[in-house]
Motif scaffolding. Structure first.
Motif, mmCIF file in Angstrom:
data_model
loop_
_atom_site.group_PDB
_atom_site.id
_atom_site.type_symbol
_atom_site.label_atom_id
_atom_site.label_comp_id
_atom_site.label_asym_id
_atom_site.label_seq_id
_atom_site.Cartn_x
_atom_site.Cartn_y
_atom_site.Cartn_z
ATOM 1 N N GLU A 1 0.835 -1.194 0.000
ATOM 2 C CA GLU A 1 0.000 0.000 0.000
ATOM 3 C C GLU A 1 0.873 1.248 0.000
ATOM 4 N N THR A 2 0.355 2.322 -0.572
ATOM 5 C CA THR A 2 1.049 3.613 -0.536
ATOM 6 C C THR A 2 0.110 4.681 0.007
ATOM 7 N N PHE A 3 0.681 5.630 0.734
ATOM 8 C CA PHE A 3 -0.073 6.736 1.325
ATOM 9 C C PHE A 3 0.719 8.023 1.136
ATOM 10 N N ARG A 4 0.016 9.127 0.969
ATOM 11 C CA ARG A 4 0.677 10.435 0.892
ATOM 12 C C ARG A 4 0.667 11.099 2.263
ATOM 13 N N THR A 5 1.754 11.795 2.566
ATOM 14 C CA THR A 5 1.835 12.530 3.816
ATOM 15 C C THR A 5 2.525 13.866 3.578
ATOM 16 N N ALA A 6 2.244 14.841 4.425
ATOM 17 C CA ALA A 6 2.865 16.165 4.334
ATOM 18 C C ALA A 6 3.010 16.726 5.743
ATOM 19 N N VAL A 7 4.252 17.044 6.120
ATOM 20 C CA VAL A 7 4.533 17.564 7.456
ATOM 21 C C VAL A 7 5.245 18.903 7.306
ATOM 22 N N PRO A 8 4.714 19.983 7.901
ATOM 23 C CA PRO A 8 5.378 21.282 7.784
ATOM 24 C C PRO A 8 6.703 21.327 8.544
ATOM 25 N N LEU A 9 7.647 22.128 8.037
ATOM 26 C CA LEU A 9 8.895 22.403 8.751
ATOM 27 C C LEU A 9 8.676 23.592 9.678
ATOM 28 N N HIS A 10 9.388 23.630 10.798
ATOM 29 C CA HIS A 10 9.220 24.782 11.687
ATOM 30 C C HIS A 10 9.940 26.020 11.162
ATOM 31 N N THR A 11 10.974 25.828 10.323
ATOM 32 C CA THR A 11 11.613 26.928 9.601
ATOM 33 C C THR A 11 11.992 26.414 8.213
ATOM 34 N N PRO A 12 11.978 27.276 7.193
ATOM 35 C CA PRO A 12 12.298 26.825 5.835
ATOM 36 C C PRO A 12 13.724 26.276 5.730
ATOM 37 N N PHE A 13 13.886 25.249 4.912
ATOM 38 C CA PHE A 13 15.187 24.644 4.632
ATOM 39 C C PHE A 13 15.642 25.160 3.269
ATOM 40 N N GLU B 1 6.962 16.563 2.140
ATOM 41 C CA GLU B 1 6.003 15.636 1.543
ATOM 42 C C GLU B 1 6.672 14.280 1.348
ATOM 43 N N ALA B 2 5.861 13.235 1.304
ATOM 44 C CA ALA B 2 6.423 11.894 1.091
ATOM 45 C C ALA B 2 5.343 10.907 0.691
ATOM 46 N N ILE B 3 5.797 9.841 0.057
ATOM 47 C CA ILE B 3 4.982 8.650 -0.141
ATOM 48 C C ILE B 3 5.431 7.628 0.896
ATOM 49 N N ILE B 4 4.475 7.151 1.694
ATOM 50 C CA ILE B 4 4.751 6.112 2.684
ATOM 51 C C ILE B 4 4.341 4.766 2.093
ATOM 52 N N ALA C 1 9.482 7.656 0.790
ATOM 53 C CA ALA C 1 10.156 8.296 -0.345
ATOM 54 C C ALA C 1 9.678 9.735 -0.478
ATOM 55 N N PRO C 2 10.536 10.720 -0.174
ATOM 56 C CA PRO C 2 10.179 12.114 -0.401
ATOM 57 C C PRO C 2 10.424 12.510 -1.857
ATOM 58 N N PRO C 3 9.622 13.388 -2.422
ATOM 59 C CA PRO C 3 9.892 13.880 -3.772
ATOM 60 C C PRO C 3 10.987 14.942 -3.729
ATOM 61 N N THR C 4 12.025 14.756 -4.510
ATOM 62 C CA THR C 4 13.129 15.731 -4.561
ATOM 63 C C THR C 4 13.454 15.965 -6.030
ATOM 64 N N VAL C 5 12.563 16.670 -6.717
ATOM 65 C CA VAL C 5 12.631 16.727 -8.179
ATOM 66 C C VAL C 5 13.923 17.345 -8.705
ATOM 67 N N VAL C 6 14.521 18.277 -7.958
ATOM 68 C CA VAL C 6 15.738 18.931 -8.453
ATOM 69 C C VAL C 6 16.986 18.076 -8.246
ATOM 70 N N ILE C 7 16.849 16.969 -7.533
ATOM 71 C CA ILE C 7 18.002 16.088 -7.291
ATOM 72 C C ILE C 7 17.774 14.715 -7.912
ATOM 73 N N THR C 8 16.700 14.048 -7.518
ATOM 74 C CA THR C 8 16.432 12.695 -8.033
ATOM 75 C C THR C 8 15.536 12.699 -9.261
ATOM 76 N N GLY C 9 14.777 13.791 -9.452
ATOM 77 C CA GLY C 9 13.803 13.840 -10.538
ATOM 78 C C GLY C 9 12.476 13.197 -10.176
#
Length: 359
Positions: A7-19, A30-33, A48-56
């Motif tokens: 099974e896959t699930f989407r999740t999104a957790v805010p950061l307390h300060t921008p990275f 954001e991530a796929i669990i 698996a987090p989406p990191t389009v500028v690194i992994t695509g």
């Protein structure tokens, strides 16, 4: 022991300060669990987090790769034939390393549980405690100095400072400010995230050496594809140079090692496609006398727990970059690694030690 359900699930957790890095700014993790359930009741977790500028990899591409391609190959298969499963996983589609990594984590979680061992012991069991650095994001000189000072007061004795977004002179001013604020007992690692060209990188690093800024290492100073430029920098400076985005696969690691284009390698499960391939990269590096760091993307404690198990299991992994969960505004994971300041303790229960993920 057969794989019953994936099974896959989407999740999104805010950061307390921008990275903030030279490549991107992240406000929400954001991530796929991934959840794998076996016919004997064992449950394994991956992320698996989406990191389009690194992994695509994007959320949609990760989800699609798992559901449409990987899942049909895995469901119904005997997990104890795991060499076959990992070969299938990595030959099922090109690239898509984050999707592969999430499934890989969950498979290893299940295997270690079946053996009633914590995953780091299943993989080798070299150590059970780690110490992480903490990342100073790219900001104004004063703000970076303030942040560095605050992290040191919290007990972190290794800082990973992001550079490469602005003019090199600006970066040098930032490093000088940070060094003035924190003194010389704290280690500073620079991460340019491909932000410099080779000649500019050599000039910048030499100047920092002349200013006695005492930089432990510089990570990925040049664009990922520029292995010739990476070697040029490595050969021209005294400071250790670490390859990161230049190395996703064992083949890429072999080329960097063969040409001695870097002094160190940063292994990330999201680049390697998981623990199975990460072990190959580390083994090759160890044979060549090159130490590795294990790093991460902006992940929850689930993904970092998997990376920490791998890192803890291997002698040749000597540096750890696992601060991402400390940047999150909330924790969605029950179980897994535990933080006490910069110190990380591996769980003693079997597998990853993840009891539940709030998805």
């Amino acid at each position: 022991m057969k794989i019953h359900r994936i099974e896959t699930f989407r999740t999104a957790v805010p950061l307390h300060t921008p990275f903030k890095t030279a490549l991107r700014t992240v406000n929400v993790a954001e991530a796929i669990i991934v959840k794998i359930t076996c016919d004997n009741g064992i449950v394994g977790w991956g992320e698996a987090p989406p990191t389009v500028v690194i992994t695509g990899d994007s959320l949609c591409s990760i989800e699609s790769a798992i559901q449409q391609v990987i899942k049909p190959l895995m469901v119904g298969r005997n997990l104890l034939n795991y060499e076959y499963l990992f070969q299938q996983l990595h030959s099922s589609l090109v690239r898509n390393s984050s999707a592969k990594a999430a499934v890989d984590m969950a498979l290893y979680d299940c295997l270690a549980q079946q053996c009633n061992l914590p995953l780091y012991q299943f993989l080798g069991g070299y150590r059970h405690e780690l110490e992480t650095d903490y990342t100073v994001s790219v900001n104004s000189t004063k703000e970076m100095g303030d942040d560095a000072e605050a992290y040191v007061k919290k007990g972190f004795d290794v800082l990973k400072v992001k550079v490469g977004k602005d003019e090199i002179e600006t970066d040098i001013k930032r490093i000088h400010e940070i060094r003035q604020r924190i003194g010389y007992e704290v280690k500073i690692r620079l991460d340019a995230n491909q932000g410099w060209e080779s000649k500019a990188a050599v000039k910048a690093i030499r100047k920092m050496e002349d200013l006695d800024l005492n930089i432990e290492l510089v990570e990925q100073p040049v664009p990922a594809h520029d292995i010739v430029g990476l070697k040029r920098v490595t050969d021209a400076v005294d400071t250790l140079i670490m390859a990161d985005e230049s190395i996703f696969t064992p083949h890429q690691a072999f080329e960097v090692l063969r040409t001695r284009s870097a002094d160190l390698i940063n292994i990330k499960l999201m680049k390697a496609g998981g623990i199975y391939q990460a072990q190959k990269i580390n083994s090759m590096a160890e044979i060549c006398g090159v130490e590795c760091m294990v790093g991460s993307m902006i992940e929850t404690r689930l993904g970092i727990t998997a990376a920490a198990h791998f890192a803890a299991s291997k002698k040749n992994v000597t540096r750890f970059d696992f601060d991402a969960p400390l940047m999150l505004a909330k924790d969605i994971v029950l179980g897994g690694i535990e933080y006490n300041g910069r110190k990380i303790t591996l769980p003693t229960n079997s597998g990853l030690g993840i009891d539940r993920v709030e998805v």
